[in-house]
Design an enzyme around this catalytic site. Structure first.
Site, PDB file in Angstrom:
ATOM      1  N   CYS A  17     -21.296  24.662  47.572  1.00 52.38           N
ATOM      2  CA  CYS A  17     -19.883  24.984  47.427  1.00 52.38           C
ATOM      3  C   CYS A  17     -19.229  25.195  48.785  1.00 52.38           C
ATOM      4  O   CYS A  17     -18.204  24.582  49.103  1.00 52.38           O
ATOM      5  CB  CYS A  17     -19.717  26.231  46.567  1.00 52.38           C
ATOM      6  SG  CYS A  17     -18.018  26.844  46.512  1.00 52.38           S
ATOM      7  N   GLY A  77     -14.641  12.053  36.814  1.00 53.73           N
ATOM      8  CA  GLY A  77     -14.738  13.496  36.622  1.00 53.73           C
ATOM      9  C   GLY A  77     -13.967  14.237  37.695  1.00 53.73           C
ATOM     10  O   GLY A  77     -13.177  13.666  38.441  1.00 53.73           O
ATOM     11  N   GLU A  85     -13.941   4.504  35.135  1.00 51.62           N
ATOM     12  CA  GLU A  85     -14.514   5.527  34.262  1.00 51.62           C
ATOM     13  C   GLU A  85     -14.957   4.888  32.957  1.00 51.62           C
ATOM     14  O   GLU A  85     -14.199   4.149  32.324  1.00 51.62           O
ATOM     15  CB  GLU A  85     -13.479   6.627  33.989  1.00 51.62           C
ATOM     16  CG  GLU A  85     -13.861   7.614  32.903  1.00 51.62           C
ATOM     17  CD  GLU A  85     -15.183   8.330  33.155  1.00 51.62           C
ATOM     18  OE1 GLU A  85     -16.025   8.354  32.239  1.00 51.62           O
ATOM     19  OE2 GLU A  85     -15.373   8.844  34.281  1.00 51.62           O
ATOM     20  N   ARG A 116     -23.467  15.910  38.649  1.00 49.44           N
ATOM     21  CA  ARG A 116     -24.527  16.585  39.385  1.00 49.44           C
ATOM     22  C   ARG A 116     -25.658  16.949  38.425  1.00 49.44           C
ATOM     23  O   ARG A 116     -25.449  17.076  37.214  1.00 49.44           O
ATOM     24  CB  ARG A 116     -24.002  17.857  40.075  1.00 49.44           C
ATOM     25  CG  ARG A 116     -22.874  17.569  41.059  1.00 49.44           C
ATOM     26  CD  ARG A 116     -22.439  18.829  41.797  1.00 49.44           C
ATOM     27  NE  ARG A 116     -23.484  19.349  42.667  1.00 49.44           N
ATOM     28  CZ  ARG A 116     -23.708  18.944  43.917  1.00 49.44           C
ATOM     29  NH1 ARG A 116     -22.966  17.978  44.449  1.00 49.44           N
ATOM     30  NH2 ARG A 116     -24.665  19.486  44.641  1.00 49.44           N
ATOM     31  N   HIS A 172      10.783  37.368  39.787  1.00 40.94           N
ATOM     32  CA  HIS A 172      11.619  36.157  39.857  1.00 40.94           C
ATOM     33  C   HIS A 172      12.132  35.977  41.275  1.00 40.94           C
ATOM     34  O   HIS A 172      12.512  36.952  41.918  1.00 40.94           O
ATOM     35  CB  HIS A 172      12.793  36.291  38.892  1.00 40.94           C
ATOM     36  CG  HIS A 172      13.780  35.164  38.984  1.00 40.94           C
ATOM     37  ND1 HIS A 172      13.553  33.936  38.395  1.00 40.94           N
ATOM     38  CD2 HIS A 172      14.983  35.072  39.618  1.00 40.94           C
ATOM     39  CE1 HIS A 172      14.578  33.135  38.640  1.00 40.94           C
ATOM     40  NE2 HIS A 172      15.464  33.807  39.394  1.00 40.94           N
TER      41      HIS A 172
END
Length: 847
Positions: free
Chosen positions: A42, A175, A196, A264, A436
């Site tokens: 990661c 993906g 795909e 993966r 806001h």
């Protein structure tokens, strides 16, 4: 070095290092083993480096399009090497941060590959670690598939180290990983093609969100092929070529780099897990509800267990496992509110149930949507694509799911995740004060919309809605609010009808204006184009299944030319067309079931199965379709025009043909005779720029075909065949002139055929650049943009139409498949003109 520990964590990714830190917090003597850099995939090769590069591409896009914001700069460029350098520094900083956290927390770090060497023993580069408990957090690795030429591709690790932005990038796999890189490189100017094998990219995302993303990717030059199976990757002309098939039709895309992004797989290499008694199932570590493995004292978390392969889920599981080990809780992971983020442009995020998933579970729900075009903050950002959608239990109002596509969707999902995790209701969300102007207001507005109480968009009316009420003040300007209101007024999908929409009494600019008064007619035109395209696509599939004999020519991409040209005619005009006229027949009102049955060679076909793809005839609709010789029907059209002139009728002969027919003698003789005798025929050339496999400019001395008609002193025009309204208006003008003075005229409609000449055409003669140039002008997508911008329909409507047409075409195929074959003894019937003797209805003067 070695040593004894309460806990040894194998793997230093988001699951492993978080588990180690939490264990240390709980007082456990903890060690962590990592063979690469702390942070795992990661941090080092996945989430963080890709997002760093995506941020660079986003800033580049904003700067390039900054003139509207007052940012004026010449020659805005992108320095890939600088972006790579920044990416590296971000990764280095975070790696050092993780290392510092582990050190500060008292966690001992070991570098090297780990092996389970017996009960409570972990070996690392010669060191032997003794542990009461072990957590396997080894993550996952890039998946590879047995694809011929796979060695020529790069994976998600290697793409991060490219030295330059590829001019052409093919992505195998739609993906999350594939689509994020597709978005990034498309923004940087690469010609991106995604292949795909499933019917939809991002299969885990609701279809209405994917439709918005796909449309955006198309605008920036990306191309997506779904239902496509890649057969091989080969070297070609100094680059690469990916060969694939879609619905049985072969295709190929040229690329400088090919990214193989097919997912993966859990990583346990070198761990000797099974020798240590850890059960594996197709590579993943099997765990129970508490994350225990089959080996005593061994636990597993994250990608290696093959569940939800996301970094934040691994971290969550790490905490659960460690707290179970320490006896501080009985943690069973709860995944019902696990958010999923996709860093495309626009961003996508979702959590909880989707619409289809809720329906499949039998849950009655109410759905609320709020478009970012109505959000003040989104307007100030200049990022108004997309929407927020919430799904709630119809009875209790409990929030079950939230789906967002648009600016900072990956940040906005946090509030929805908290709400779902804690069982909050729509009312509890809307009762929470939202600052806001902010993007999170959009979630509140979606919650209100689900209850029929939206403030900044009109609510969909229901039977028990109050008729009164005052209009809310909107942050949008008046015209923007009107546009947004129109977008919310989604046109209902009317009951299935394959017939063309009733044409206006006169085809003129006013009748084709994008207004509410013309809505039904315009949506009918859109539906006809969608029906014809889907019919062609499914006919192609049936041809590959040997259901259709002879030829099966494809007209995908010519829908605006066909629908606009034919609906400009009157009912008593005659159409003479060629043998690739499936869509022509449908646009004229011929029953699609009869057309498909004819292609199947069935008795219920338009010609009782005698003609197949070569002869589709419907006298009642004055449709004379099909002639086996290219251009052979042009002289027949002259004969028809003679008959009309002889009878002194006001009908027009409308002769449709392709560019390939303009290089034969019959073309010139027919035009010559029509002009010499002033016959009421309009020649309509569908120029899709390729006659068989040869470009028009190479097949003909005159590339602009309409100029050939000028040689016969014939009024001729060239029109944009990808623009439905232009085709219909200009064709009507020409046809009505000929009706009035009985003088022949010529129209060249420039369009583009997206597929090969026929199903068996490999279509290798057209360059990728050529295809891309015209694919951006897809007539259906272009018309949808017009309808959407004018507030006459939205993506939800288009989705419903596609679904309805899919079902209709399935019924058409089923009808054709189940229809009876012709009786062999009667095959001579309906073949020769002599049959007219027994069919007086065919001799009727008018229909």
């Amino acid at each position: 070095m070695g040593g004894s520990f309460d806990l040894v964590v194998i793997g230093g990714g988001p699951g492993g290092y978080v588990a180690a830190l939490r264990a240390a917090q709980l007082g456990a003597r903890t060690a962590i083993v990592e063979k690469d850099r702390m942070g795992g995939t990661c941090l080092v090769r996945g989430c963080i480096p890709t997002k760093a590069l995506l941020q660079s591409s986003e800033l580049y896009t904003m700067a390039r399009d900054g003139a509207a914001f007052g940012l004026v700069a010449d020659n805005v460029g992108f320095d890939w090497s600088a972006a790579q350098k920044r990416k590296g520094s971000v990764v280095d900083q975070l790696v050092k941060g993780v290392e510092g956290l582990l050190k500060a927390g008292g966690v001992t770090s070991f570098k090297g590959g780990a092996r389970l060497a017996g009960k409570g023993v972990v070996e690392v580069a010669g060191d032997r670690l003794q542990a009461k408990d072990i957590v396997i957090a080894t993550g996952s690795a890039v998946a590879r598939i047995p694809l011929p030429g796979a060695e020529l591709t790069i994976d998600s690790d290697q793409v991060l180290e490219l030295k330059e932005v590829p001019r052409r990038l093919a992505v195998i796999g739609g993906g999350v990983v594939g689509m994020e890189f597709a978005a990034m490189f498309a923004a940087l100017g690469s010609k991106v093609t995604v292949l795909e094998m499933l019917p939809q990219v991002l299969a885990m995302v609701d279809a209405d969100l994917v439709a918005v993303y796909s449309k955006h990717l198309s605008k920036v030059g990306g191309e997506i092929h779904t239902d496509s199976k890649v057969s091989e990757v080969v070297k070609r002309n100094g680059a690469l070529q990916v060969r694939f098939s879609t619905g049985g039709e072969g295709g190929a895309v040229d690329a400088d780099q090919v990214l193989l992004a097919v997912g993966r797989t859990p990583y346990t290499q070198g761990l000797d897990a099974e020798k240590a008694g850890v059960k594996l199932d197709r590579g993943r570590v099997v765990v129970d509800d508490h994350l225990r493995t089959s080996a005593d004292g061994v636990w597993a978390i994250g990608d290696v267990i093959g569940g939800i392969m996301l970094a934040h889920v691994a971290s969550y599981e790490g905490v659960c496992a460690v707290e179970n080990i320490a006896g501080h809780g009985d943690r069973v992971p709860d995944y019902h509110a696990a958010p999923n983020c996709v860093y495309t442009d626009p961003e996508i995020a979702h959590v909880g149930l989707g619409e289809k998933e809720a329906k499949d579970k039998g849950i009655a729900v109410k759905v609320g949507k709020f478009p970012f075009v109505a959000a003040g903050r989104a307007l100030t950002l200049g990022q108004t694509e997309g929407f927020v959608k919430v799904i709630a239990d119809a009875e209790s109002g409990k929030l079950l799911g939230a789906h967002i596509i648009g600016p900072r969707a990956t940040d906005l999902i946090a509030e929805a995740t908290l709400a779902i995790q804690n069982g909050l209701t729509l009312e509890q969300i809307d009762l929470t004060i939202h600052a806001h102007p902010t993007l999170p207001e959009s979630l509140m507005e979606a919650a209100l919309a689900a209850q029929g109480r939206a403030i900044h968009i009109p609510n969909k009316r229901s039977a028990n809605s109050p008729s009164g009420g005052s209009a809310a003040t909107s942050p949008l300007r008046g015209e923007e609010l009107h546009e947004n209101r129109e977008k919310q007024m989604v046109a209902p999908v009317k009951p299935s009808s394959s017939s063309p929409p009733p044409a206006p009494s006169a085809v003129n600019p006013k009748a084709l204006e994008l207004t509410k008064d013309n809505r039904d007619f315009l949506l009918g035109l859109h539906r006809q184009m969608q029906l014809i395209r889907r019919f062609e696509e499914r006919a192609q599939e049936q041809y590959t299944k040997a259901k259709i004999g002879g030829y099966c020519h494809l007209n995908i991409g010519e829908e605006a030319t066909v629908v606009g040209g034919i609906l400009a005619l009157q009912a008593n005009d005659w159409i003479f067309t060629s043998y690739r006229e499936h869509g022509h027949a449908i646009a004229r009102g011929v029953d699609p079931k009869a057309v498909m049955a004819e292609l199947f060679g069935k008795e219920t076909g338009t010609s009782h199965g005698r003609g197949g793809s070569m002869h589709l005839v419907d006298y009642k609709r004055r449709f004379m379709g099909g002639y086996g010789i290219v251009g052979g029907h042009l002289p027949l059209a002259v004969g028809g025009a003679w008959a009309v002139k002889y009878r002194k009728q006001t009908d027009v002969i409308f002769c449709m043909f392709g560019d390939g027919a303009t290089n034969i003698g019959a073309f010139h003789e027919s035009l010559n005779m029509a002009k010499v005798f002033d016959l009421p025929v309009v020649w309509f050339c569908i120029n899709n720029r390729y006659g068989m496999g040869t470009p028009v400019e190479k097949a003909s001395a005159v590339a602009d075909i309409y100029k050939k008609a000028c040689a016969y002193d014939m009024e001729s025009i060239q029109i944009d065949g990808m623009n439905l309204r232009e085709v219909m208006l200009r064709t009507s003008e020409i046809v009505e002139k000929t009706r009035k003075d009985s003088v022949p005229r010529f129209i060249e409609s420039l369009c583009y055929r997206f597929r090969g000449h026929s199903v068996v055409d490999p279509d290798k003669y057209r360059s990728a650049e050529d295809k891309e140039k015209y694919r951006k002008a897809d007539p259906i997508v272009a018309f949808e943009h017009e309808l959407e911008k004018s507030g006459l329909a939205d993506e939800e409507y288009f989705k419903s139409v596609r679904q309805q047409i899919d079902a209709e075409v399935r019924d058409i195929i089923e009808y054709a498949d189940q229809s009876p074959d012709p009786n062999p003894d009667d095959l001579y019937k309906y073949t020769y003109a002599g049959e007219w003797a027994d069919r007086p209805e065919l001799r009727a003067d008018r229909v």
